[in-house]
Design a protein around this motif. Structure first.
Motif, PDB file in Angstrom:
ATOM      1  N   SER A  99       0.649   1.340 -12.974  1.00 20.51           N
ATOM      2  CA  SER A  99       2.097   1.503 -13.065  1.00 20.51           C
ATOM      3  C   SER A  99       2.444   2.977 -13.198  1.00 20.51           C
ATOM      4  CB  SER A  99       2.633   0.708 -14.253  1.00 20.51           C
ATOM      5  OG  SER A  99       3.999   0.442 -14.055  1.00 20.51           O
ATOM      6  N   GLU A 100       3.714   3.279 -12.957  1.00 22.73           N
ATOM      7  CA  GLU A 100       4.160   4.674 -12.853  1.00 22.73           C
ATOM      8  C   GLU A 100       3.707   5.527 -14.033  1.00 22.73           C
ATOM      9  OE1 GLU A 100       8.234   7.076 -11.775  1.00 22.73           O
ATOM     10  OE2 GLU A 100       8.259   5.390 -13.153  1.00 22.73           O
ATOM     11  N   ALA A 129       0.829  -1.204   0.000  1.00 21.52           N
ATOM     12  CA  ALA A 129       0.000   0.000   0.000  1.00 21.52           C
ATOM     13  C   ALA A 129       0.863   1.254   0.000  1.00 21.52           C
ATOM     14  CB  ALA A 129      -0.925   0.002   1.202  1.00 21.52           C
ATOM     15  N   PHE A 130       1.965   1.229   0.760  1.00 16.06           N
ATOM     16  CA  PHE A 130       2.762   2.449   0.868  1.00 16.06           C
ATOM     17  C   PHE A 130       3.870   2.515  -0.176  1.00 16.06           C
ATOM     18  CE2 PHE A 130       0.561   2.217   4.840  1.00 16.06           C
ATOM     19  CZ  PHE A 130       0.106   3.517   4.973  1.00 16.06           C
ATOM     20  N   SER A 131       4.025   1.454  -0.985  1.00 14.22           N
ATOM     21  CA  SER A 131       4.900   1.571  -2.155  1.00 14.22           C
ATOM     22  C   SER A 131       4.057   1.674  -3.415  1.00 14.22           C
ATOM     23  CB  SER A 131       5.804   0.337  -2.299  1.00 14.22           C
ATOM     24  OG  SER A 131       6.300  -0.060  -1.077  1.00 14.22           O
ATOM     25  N   ARG A 132       2.745   1.517  -3.269  1.00 13.74           N
ATOM     26  CA  ARG A 132       1.796   1.537  -4.397  1.00 13.74           C
ATOM     27  C   ARG A 132       2.298   0.646  -5.512  1.00 13.74           C
ATOM     28  NH1 ARG A 132      -0.217   7.639  -4.383  1.00 13.74           N
ATOM     29  NH2 ARG A 132      -1.461   7.518  -2.494  1.00 13.74           N
ATOM     30  N   LYS A 133       2.391  -0.602  -5.199  1.00 12.21           N
ATOM     31  CA  LYS A 133       3.055  -1.504  -6.125  1.00 12.21           C
ATOM     32  C   LYS A 133       2.630  -2.918  -5.775  1.00 12.21           C
ATOM     33  CE  LYS A 133       7.795  -2.450  -7.522  1.00 12.21           C
ATOM     34  NZ  LYS A 133       7.962  -3.751  -6.889  1.00 12.21           N
ATOM     35  N   LEU A 161       9.878  -2.924  -2.409  1.00 11.04           N
ATOM     36  CA  LEU A 161      10.155  -1.488  -2.328  1.00 11.04           C
ATOM     37  C   LEU A 161      10.786  -0.965  -3.618  1.00 11.04           C
ATOM     38  CD1 LEU A 161      11.723  -1.367   1.251  1.00 11.04           C
ATOM     39  CD2 LEU A 161       9.417  -0.692   0.614  1.00 11.04           C
ATOM     40  N   TYR A 162      11.473  -1.870  -4.317  1.00 13.65           N
ATOM     41  CA  TYR A 162      12.223  -1.487  -5.516  1.00 13.65           C
ATOM     42  C   TYR A 162      11.290  -0.853  -6.541  1.00 13.65           C
ATOM     43  CZ  TYR A 162      14.903  -2.252  -9.817  1.00 13.65           C
ATOM     44  OH  TYR A 162      15.543  -2.101 -11.026  1.00 13.65           O
ATOM     45  N   LYS A 163      11.620   0.352  -6.977  1.00 13.25           N
ATOM     46  CA  LYS A 163      10.821   1.099  -7.944  1.00 13.25           C
ATOM     47  C   LYS A 163       9.416   1.369  -7.456  1.00 13.25           C
ATOM     48  CE  LYS A 163      13.280   0.187 -12.218  1.00 13.25           C
ATOM     49  NZ  LYS A 163      13.197  -0.345 -13.573  1.00 13.25           N
ATOM     50  N   GLY A 164       9.227   1.379  -6.140  1.00 17.17           N
ATOM     51  CA  GLY A 164       7.922   1.741  -5.609  1.00 17.17           C
ATOM     52  C   GLY A 164       7.781   3.245  -5.547  1.00 17.17           C
ATOM     53  N   SER A 165       6.636   3.650  -5.036  1.00 16.00           N
ATOM     54  CA  SER A 165       6.439   5.068  -4.753  1.00 16.00           C
ATOM     55  C   SER A 165       6.189   5.142  -3.257  1.00 16.00           C
ATOM     56  CB  SER A 165       5.250   5.599  -5.549  1.00 16.00           C
ATOM     57  OG  SER A 165       4.859   6.847  -5.041  1.00 16.00           O
ATOM     58  N   ILE A 166       7.285   5.303  -2.507  1.00 16.85           N
ATOM     59  CA  ILE A 166       7.225   5.008  -1.081  1.00 16.85           C
ATOM     60  C   ILE A 166       6.891   6.256  -0.277  1.00 16.85           C
ATOM     61  CG2 ILE A 166       8.464   4.028   0.857  1.00 16.85           C
ATOM     62  CD1 ILE A 166      10.338   2.718  -1.206  1.00 16.85           C
ATOM     63  N   SER A 167       5.889   6.132   0.577  1.00 15.95           N
ATOM     64  CA  SER A 167       5.628   7.227   1.513  1.00 15.95           C
ATOM     65  C   SER A 167       5.758   6.682   2.924  1.00 15.95           C
ATOM     66  CB  SER A 167       4.248   7.818   1.288  1.00 15.95           C
ATOM     67  OG  SER A 167       3.264   6.889   1.663  1.00 15.95           O
TER      68      SER A 167
END
Lengths: 546, 330, 223
Positions: A541-542, A282-286, A348-354
């Motif tokens: 995806s991004e 959820a927090f890496s949106r991935k 986490l790799y290439k995630g969008s981490i918050s």
């Protein structure tokens, strides 16, 4: 994106304006007789929080006592009761039910798109069983306590202890049936109540973890129940089942006890792993990295956990061959855990981490569980286990797994789903501060205990040689920080129930059916049962900005 | 709390000395265990640092830049999954082989060990040397000589633990457990009970004094003169009338015990068991369960008549009956 | 139950959390199977302990077994097997849409057999054990050969048969509920799940006895 989910989002109603499971009926009776899985989840939340603070109080007093080698506060007898109470309450009345009975109850039907669990009445009955068991345990604690440790080893517990062993054992016995029935309910719910299109491999990993946990509930708990029954009979009737002077075998108790209690460790950690899988995605949106590997590692952990119990008994004099077999199996159970850690990290790799508070807990979990898991290798290895068994190393190891792992994940999950549960937000800054305090306090409390254990300080000592004092004082200082860290969330959670800003259906922008309904949800969760057409964690995806 | 502050202040100069991270290593196996421990620590640090740094790196590199942003989908390469399944497996195999071979090697006492007998009871250690001297919560041993400890408990489960020697074993009621060690340096070391045994569990502690052989001989000779354990056992043997049947003159009522220790014997229910401490104990307490097929099950039980200390002396006596001659010689 | 749930017309006994009656039936059946797995583990702990001690103290356990009276155990075995048959016939009657009188007849016959089992157990076995002082910790004055081992055997005998008897009593309770439900026309050829899953339970309790009987009564080559 599935049309069903899109449709559900259109039907969203703000929590304030509409009816939800919290305000649909009022009064104590409407809660005590509720069949709604969400309300039952909250009943559990309240009761296990109470038990957590009772057990935590015992822990704080123990740590205060241990700042002085001769013991600062209590007689040894009282200290022994403290650690027994702490262990029994934390293991059987907090950790075992923690995530399954609260978050599991609340989320399983929501996540699989069902109106409720398969057997709502049984679900309510499980809570009453839990409460009854907890009442016995609390009564025993208040009326003089029990001093056997949470492991109840005979012949001390059966013939020599003068404390309330039978009352506590009865409490654990009754609470065990709560676990069994909860596990049964979850298994049937997950098998039979999934929404159309929710195939096994579209299930959120939390559900896989809960399924694996439920298997252990159903297969392991009856064995501890019968073991405690035998212990109680032995204590009341002196029939000699565990008394070597008339042909009984005290080690049989240990075998039966650990046959449950080692899998019970995974009852505590598997749900935590499920929660962390949800949080990381959820927090890496991935999408999760290696869905099938994470899912099946849960199942393999559950299965292998049943054949490693002998590693608790390396120094009891079991045969060398038994020792070797249990050692290799114990190493084996480390591998699926390692696979999980690597997959979470790779997610986490290439995630969008918050970095909202739940994510901090999740990352803390990965780090601390890694240390907890790796220090397990010291104890699977026969030669080092001989030295470390029964020392503070064990205490540190299982607290890294149980507190650094299970409790961190529980806190993370609670923060993550709190907006869904209550419909309100909590102050994120305070939550992050609390997470940091807990992380620091935890490490300061338990890291010195690894060193203490290696130096040879045995656990369950009310009085200890003075050369261990410095490390003990460090540990006690950490414990007081940890205690503060746990009190802060209690305050802002209670605050947020009344004053927190409305959360909206999906404050984190997370995927999963539970985020498609209003917060707090309706009594039967969904206005129409959703139809699932996509995998779990199907984040765009991004570039595709929502 | 004042007391705590006071003792905290007092201990300040000693803090540095007390902040040790390694227990004394004073037995022949201690270093090998420490090496494994060091290896495990290395692995733990390596993987923890690895995971922590990757997490930190990803946290910084992939932090969310705008609120609506999503992650980039990555596929899951099978090779990667296999790699991080297989590498930990290999490490585990190495660790298993290493630790198990140490364990098996360390588990077997050398034949030439001197034997000391231990009884654990709430909440003290009672020890007796074969030469006869008894000790409470203290154990004197010579340096450089393998020592075998045979232990039992009079009440609950205890655990005999000498951290400096890296040895530990549960002490159980109703059976004998054994450990051995060979001290490599003289000094005084902790002896702990490491299995929770009740109220004063934390006071069931003592000291192990490792002495030079000459000091040890002096110590042994210095105490009050006692009979050896075998002699004490012999006295009990005649006191309980065991010799009436268990002697060569007793014409086949019962097996002669000369040289029986350590030999495999076939009992009446068909199983073959090596005569060890446990079997002797069982034969005295529940004779019918292990009587030999060529003899009538006529031996009475001595349950409740022989305490743990006497039992150990009787066992020491039976073990001392190396040959027929010695028994005849009496 | 809830006005949110408007699932339209459903057969009797339908619970609102399910989509349809078929799902409910599946869930009930799976639930009972999972419960029985738990039960197996529950008795399993006891059976394991029994087996270990039997291996440790074989002669005593044979001696202990000789304290039991095989003819009552055998009678009870027959009674229980018969009760499983009547239970199955009750379900069959419901399944084929027979009149409720017929279902009730088989159910009550099952109850009578179950009660007979408990009656025989109490009157001819446990009561006799009591008068002969064979109840460890309560009324014990056996002083024949292998006394400690026989005591241990009798412990397990009472634990295992006692646990089994508790399950029988629960089963009788279930049957009572079923009789009342049948009398109130709750079941039909379409919906008889409670009968079916209670039947599973009854058969399970029966099977446990099938294991207990030889383990406790017939070891030691008496027959």
């Amino acid at each position: 994106m599935s049309t069903a989910i899109a449709e559900a989002e259109i039907h969203e109603t703000p929590a304030e304006s509409g009816v939800n499971y919290l305000n649909v009926t009022y009064g104590i009776k409407s809660w005590l007789l509720t069949l709604d899985h969400k309300r039952i989840g909250l009943l559990y939340l309240g009761s296990i929080t109470l038990m957590f603070f009772v057990g935590g109080m015992a822990a704080v007093l123990m740590r205060l006592h241990l700042v002085e080698p001769q013991g600062a506060l209590f007689e040894p007898e009282t200290y022994n009761k403290m650690f027994s109470t702490h262990g029994i309450i934390m293991v059987f009345f907090f950790l075992v039910p923690s995530i399954p009975a609260t978050l599991g109850n609340f989320l399983i039907p929501l996540m699989i798109g069902a109106r409720d669990v398969a057997f709502p009445k049984l679900n309510l009955m499980s809570w009453y069983l839990y409460i009854t068991g907890a009442a016995f345990a609390l009564y025993a604690t208040l009326s003089g306590g029990v001093d056997t440790g949470w492991t109840f080893y005979p012949p001390y517990s059966s013939l020599y202890s003068h404390t309330h062993v039978v009352t506590v054992a009865l409490g654990v016995f009754i609470a065990g049936f709560s676990s069994i029935l909860t596990g049964l309910n979850f298994i049937v719910t997950i098998h039979k109540m999934r929404a159309p299109g929710m195939t096994w491999f579209r299930l959120p990993l939390f559900i896989w973890a809960m399924y694996a946990t439920s298997l252990i509930f159903v297969l392991g708990t009856p064995v501890i129940a019968i073991t405690l029954f035998l212990l109680g009979m032995e204590r009341i009737l002196h029939v000699g089942i565990f008394d070597p002077s008339v042909g009984g075998d005290p080690l049989l108790f240990q075998h039966l006890f650990w046959f449950y209690s080692h899998p019970a460790v995974y009852i505590m950690i598997l749900p935590g792993m499920g929660v962390v899988s949800e949080l990381i995605t959820a927090f890496s949106r991935k999408k999760i990295f290696g869905y099938a590997f994470v899912a099946f590692s849960s199942l393999s952990i559950a299965i292998i956990s049943f054949i490693v119990w002998g590693h608790h008994m390396f120094v009891t004099g079991q045969s060398i061959y038994a020792g070797l077999v249990f050692s290799v199996l114990s190493f084996l159970v480390a591998i699926p855990s390692a696979v999980k850690v690597f997959n979470w990290t790779a997610t986490l790799y290439k995630g969008s981490i918050s970095y909202e508070a739940p994510m901090l807990y999740a990352l803390g979990f990965i780090g601390l569980f890694t240390i907890g898991g790796l220090t397990g290798l010291f104890l699977a290895a026969l030669a080092t286990d001989v030295h470390l068994n029964g020392t503070y190393f064990i205490v540190a190891h299982f607290h890294y797994v149980m507190v650094g792992g299970a409790v961190m994940a529980y806190m993370g999950g609670l923060h993550f789903w709190w907006p869904k549960i209550t419909g309100r937000l909590y102050p994120d800054l305070w939550a992050r501060i609390a997470a940091a305090i807990i992380f620091i306090g935890f490490n300061l409390t338990f890291f010195p205990q690894f060193v203490l254990g290696y130096l040879g300080m045995p656990r369950r000592y009310a009085i200890y040689p003075s050369e261990f004092q410095v490390l003990n004082v460090m540990s006690s200082a950490g414990a007081s920080i940890l205690g503060i860290g746990y009190i802060i969330p209690l305050i802002y959670f209670i605050w947020s129930m009344r004053y927190g800003p409305p959360a909206g259906p999906n404050p984190w922008g997370a995927k999963g059916l539970e985020w498609t309904t209003q917060s707090p949800p309706l009594t039967e969760n969904f206005e129409t049962i959703p139809i699932v057409t996509e995998d779990a964690y199907n984040y765009p995806s991004e570039g595709a900005h929502v | 709390m004042m007391g705590f502050l006071q003792s905290g202040l007092d201990s300040l100069p000693g803090v540095a000395a007390m902040m040790q991270f390694k227990p004394p290593a004073a037995s022949s196996i201690a270093d090998s265990v420490d090496q494994l421990y060091l290896m495990l620590t290395g692995i733990t640090i390596f993987f923890s640092v690895l995971i922590f740094s990757i997490i930190f790196y990803f946290m910084l590199k992939y932090r969310r830049k705008s609120p609506g942003e999503s992650g980039t989908e990555t596929h899951t390469p099978m090779m990667l999954e296999l790699t991080w399944t297989i590498i930990p497996s290999l490490i585990c195999v190495v660790l298993f082989v290493w630790s198990s071979s140490l364990y098996v090697r360390n588990g077997r006492p050398p034949n030439s060990s001197t034997e000391i007998f231990v009884i654990g009871k709430q909440w003290m250690w009672h020890l007796q040397h074969p030469e006869g001297p008894r000790e409470i919560n203290e154990l004197h041993v010579p340096v450089g000589v393998p020592v075998k400890i045979t232990m039992t408990s009079q009440d609950v489960i205890h655990d005999f633990y000498i951290p400096a020697f890296r040895v530990k074993k549960d002490v159980l009621p109703g059976r004998y457990s054994q450990i051995w060690f060979q001290p490599t340096e003289t000094g005084t070391f902790h002896l702990f009970c490491a299995q929770y045994c009740g109220t004063n569990h934390s006071q069931m502690i003592g000291w192990v004094y490792v002495m030079s052989p000459t000091d040890y001989a002096t110590w042994l000779a210095g105490g009050e003169k006692t009979e050896s354990m075998a002699q004490q056992g012999e006295r009990l043997f005649s006191q309980f009338g065991c010799g009436n049947c268990h002697s060569p003159e007793a014409a086949g009522h019962a097996p002669s015990l000369a040289g029986i220790y350590g030999k495999p014997e076939k009992t009446q229910n068909g199983e073959t068991r090596v005569v060890d401490e446990d079997l002797i104990r069982q034969a005295i307490l529940v004779p019918n369960s292990v009587h030999l097929p060529n003899y009538q099950p006529i031996m009475p039980t001595y349950q409740g008549q022989i305490d743990e200390e006497q039992m150990l002396q009787l066992i020491a006596y039976v073990k001392s009956l190396g040959s027929e001659e010695r028994m005849n010689g009496k | 139950m809830s006005d949110l749930a408007t699932h339209g017309a459903h057969p009797q006994g339908f619970a609102h959390q399910f989509e349809d009656i078929e799902q409910q039936r599946d869930a009930g059946r799976l639930g009972m199977w999972v419960f029985l797995v738990t039960e197996i583990l529950f008795f399993g702990g006891m059976f394991t302990s029994y087996t270990i001690y039997r291996a440790l103290h074989l002669e005593s356990f044979v001696q202990g077994s000789h304290q039991l009276i095989v003819k009552f155990g055998a009678t009870n075995t027959a009674v229980l097997i018969l009760s499983s048959l009547t239970m199955a016939l009750a379900i069959r009657a419901a399944q084929t849409g027979k009149k409720k009188g017929q279902i009730i007849f088989w159910l009550i016959l099952t109850m009578i057999l179950g009660a007979a089992f408990i009656g025989i157990k109490l009157r001819f076995e446990w009561y006799r054990d009591y008068t002969e002082g064979l109840i460890p910790g309560v009324h014990w004055f056996y002083n024949g050969p292998h006394a400690p081992g026989v005591k241990m055997f009798m412990c397990f005998y009472f634990f295992m048969t006692g646990l089994h008897a508790i399950h029988m009593v629960v089963g009788l309770g279930l049957l009572t509920v079923l009789v009342i439900m049948t009398a109130r026309n709750k079941f039909s050829a379409e919906y008889y799940s409670p009968l079916e899953i209670s039947g599973l339970y009854w058969h399970f309790v029966d099977i446990v006895w099938i294991f207990l009987f030889p383990l406790l009564y017939l070891i030691g080559g008496r027959y």
